[in-house]
Design a protein around this motif. Structure first.
Motif: not given
Length: 414
Positions: A109-110, A125-127, A371-373, A377-378
């Motif tokens: 992550g950034f 962005k994840w599928k 919540a974990y997804q 995402e970050n």
């Protein structure tokens, strides 16, 4: 960046005070917090450290001006990380520090600042299907206890001896990595040989007199809160949670905030088993309702049976959140997106916060997964944060994508 030899006396002039104020404004951190967050500088004279900060900042600024960098790849390493951030902000150059995941390993992550919760939303962005599969697999692996440990401290006397021989060999016959480190070693970022020997003797003494018989290997049979101690020194408390780096005092404050029917289990970190003397351990055991868990005890078992989990930052907070446990974190971190995870309020409000949090029902797995997804995402595929192992070709390609992305979206880091 090399620093000059520093004089013993340093008059803090008005221009210097103005300069130090600028550092506080640009980093959002007080100078005292920056110094206290540095494992070496906090043990030196404040006067000398101020001169070091002044000198190092100017060297960093000169280096940036000379090389015309596209962005600054920062770090969470005390004074150096803070000064690189301050210089970047002052010169309007993007600054980013990479944050590596532990559950699962291999994602990056950034960070936009020296706060782990301050993540830029720039990851590829994840599928949705891919993200869901990754989240489900990671949670299943955790439930089945397939989590890999990071660094684990040598525990037996033979392991300790071998690790010291390895360090000594590097000093006598330095490898390429050690030679590069040696170039930038000063009394401001590395302990002296005398200090290292003194620390080794302290730790060996602690290991020898560790009161093993009085320490827990298994969870309590009563209701209890769980507070795993962080490895120290380490950026997770020195930089991210400076105000809470006195973990012994924090354990006492947690115990005071708990209802009478809930005990407190404090676990010594598996990578830091010899940091606490017998006297300190006995002091913690004298806190009413406080029990100390052995560093080799299974943390996962303690988390599963605990009524509530406390922490500063650290992986245990994420593990607990994935089990649907109530969590209170003293420092801001990315794990606060989970249903029962909260940032600690003031010490006066903590008892009420604990009671209210314990009233909640365990969230459904679907809610935890969602919540974990959101948390994942970050992050994007990167590499395993273990620089002792050989990096794979896939990880090299991932890192190339990471740096290409930083350049492409550098406006997010200004």
């Amino acid at each position: 960046v090399q620093t000059c030899a520093l004089p013993i006396c340093f008059p803090v002039t008005i221009p210097t005070v103005i300069f130090l104020k600028i550092i506080e404004q640009k980093t959002g951190m007080t100078l005292r917090k920056i110094i206290e967050g540095d494992r070496v500088c906090r043990n030196l004279s404040p006067q000398i450290v101020k001169l070091y900060i002044y000198d190092l900042y100017n060297k960093i600024a000169q280096c940036i001006n000379k090389n015309n960098f596209s962005f600054i790849l920062g770090s969470n390493d005390g004074v150096t990380g803070a000064l690189s951030l301050a210089a970047a902000k002052e010169m309007k150059i993007p600054w980013v520090a990479l944050q590596f995941t532990t559950i699962p390993h291999g994602l990056i992550g950034f960070q936009k600042s020296l706060c782990p919760a301050d993540l830029a939303p720039v990851a590829e962005k994840w599928k949705q299907a891919e993200l869901q599969v990754l989240a489900k697999k990671t949670i299943n692996d955790l439930y089945l206890k397939n989590k890999k440990l990071g660094y684990k401290a040598p525990f037996s006397l033979s392991e300790i001896f071998n690790s010291k021989i390895y360090c000594l060999k590097n000093k006598i016959y330095p490898n390429k990595e050690y030679k590069l480190q040696k170039i930038s070693r000063t009394k401001f970022n590395y302990y002296s040989i005398q200090e290292n020997i003194k620390n080794d003797i302290r730790r060996l003494n602690n290991r020898f007199f560790l009161p093993q018989k009085s320490l827990l290997f298994n969870p309590l049979n009563t209701k209890y809160a769980y507070f795993p101690l962080h490895m120290s020194p380490e950026s997770s408390i020195d930089v991210w949670g400076t105000q809470f780096n006195n973990q012994i005092e924090l354990a006492k404050q947690i115990a005071i905030a708990l209802p009478f029917e809930i005990d407190l289990a404090v676990k010594i970190h598996f990578s830091d088993p010899d940091n606490y003397s017998k006297k300190i351990i006995e002091k913690m055991q004298n806190i009413a309702g406080c029990f100390i868990a052995h560093p080799a005890a299974d943390s996962n078992k303690f988390i599963k049976k605990a009524s509530i989990i406390f922490g500063i930052t650290g992986t245990s907070l994420l593990e607990a959140a994935l089990y649907g446990k109530p969590v209170i974190a003293f420092a801001k971190n990315p794990y606060l997106c989970f249903p029962l995870s909260q940032h600690a309020k003031s010490l006066e409000e903590l008892p009420h916060q604990v009671l209210k949090l314990l009233e909640n029902r365990k969230p459904k797995r679907k809610k935890i997964l969602k919540a974990y997804q959101k948390y994942l995402e970050n992050f994007m595929p990167g590499c395993y944060n273990d620089w002792q192992r050989k990096i794979s070709q896939i990880e090299i390609k991932n890192l190339q994508k990471v740096f290409d992305l930083i350049i492409k979206k550098k406006k997010f880091f200004n």
